[in-house]
Design an enzyme around this catalytic site. Sequence first.
Site, PDB file in Angstrom:
ATOM      1  N   GLY A   1       0.818  -1.051  -0.066  1.00  0.00           N
ATOM      2  CA  GLY A   1      -0.042   0.101   0.112  1.00  0.00           C
ATOM      3  C   GLY A   1       0.967   1.249  -0.004  1.00  0.00           C
ATOM      4  O   GLY A   1       1.442   1.717  -1.121  1.00  0.00           O
ATOM      5  N   CYS A   2       1.162   1.898   1.107  1.00  0.00           N
ATOM      6  CA  CYS A   2       1.748   3.007   1.306  1.00  0.00           C
ATOM      7  C   CYS A   2       3.332   3.027   1.044  1.00  0.00           C
ATOM      8  O   CYS A   2       3.860   3.872   0.184  1.00  0.00           O
ATOM      9  CB  CYS A   2       1.614   3.560   2.645  1.00  0.00           C
ATOM     10  N   VAL A   3       3.973   1.799   1.209  1.00  0.00           N
ATOM     11  CA  VAL A   3       5.151   1.768   0.763  1.00  0.00           C
ATOM     12  C   VAL A   3       5.388   1.789  -0.785  1.00  0.00           C
ATOM     13  O   VAL A   3       5.981   2.450  -1.507  1.00  0.00           O
ATOM     14  CB  VAL A   3       6.016   0.610   1.347  1.00  0.00           C
TER      15      VAL A   3
ATOM     16  N   SER B   1       4.568   5.211  -2.400  1.00  0.00           N
ATOM     17  CA  SER B   1       5.481   6.126  -2.485  1.00  0.00           C
ATOM     18  C   SER B   1       6.572   5.768  -3.276  1.00  0.00           C
ATOM     19  O   SER B   1       7.149   6.642  -3.748  1.00  0.00           O
ATOM     20  CB  SER B   1       5.844   6.389  -0.901  1.00  0.00           C
TER      21      SER B   1
END
Length: 155
Positions: A95-97, A100
Amino acid sequence: MLAVARSQGRPVAHTRVVYAEDGSDAGAFAMKVPTLLGLTETSPLSRIVPEVAPLPGEAVFRKRHASAFFRTDIAAWLAFRRVDTLLVAGCTNSGCVRASVVDAPAHNLRPVMVTDRVGDRAIGPHEANLFDMGKKYADLMSLEGLRATLARNAQ
């Protein structure tokens, strides 16, 4: 990883997901995952855990979407500090990793995922995302590999 970066005087930035207490700034991401609305400024669930807490001079960027870059000032903060390589740690890898890491090259940053400093809810998505990101978006390196690389470059 933080100790390595801090010992070399490298810029350190942290992110946290933060929504307004009333959820008025939420969008489609929070519609898909409504529990995100509980991540408010005062919620213990949104705080950075003490083991990796920011030190004075380290930036904390609040975000409402998966990518650390979307509608935050992190890209400008990194550019001002002449950062060209981004060492990435965190959760959730799928998700977030991932978001980014995928966005980093759009800001002319070379992402390096520190593989033993990222995680996910399950091993399958974790390994699949490491494989995919290593093939397309990022260099993959263990913390020990990072230490060795930094030591070689210092010589």
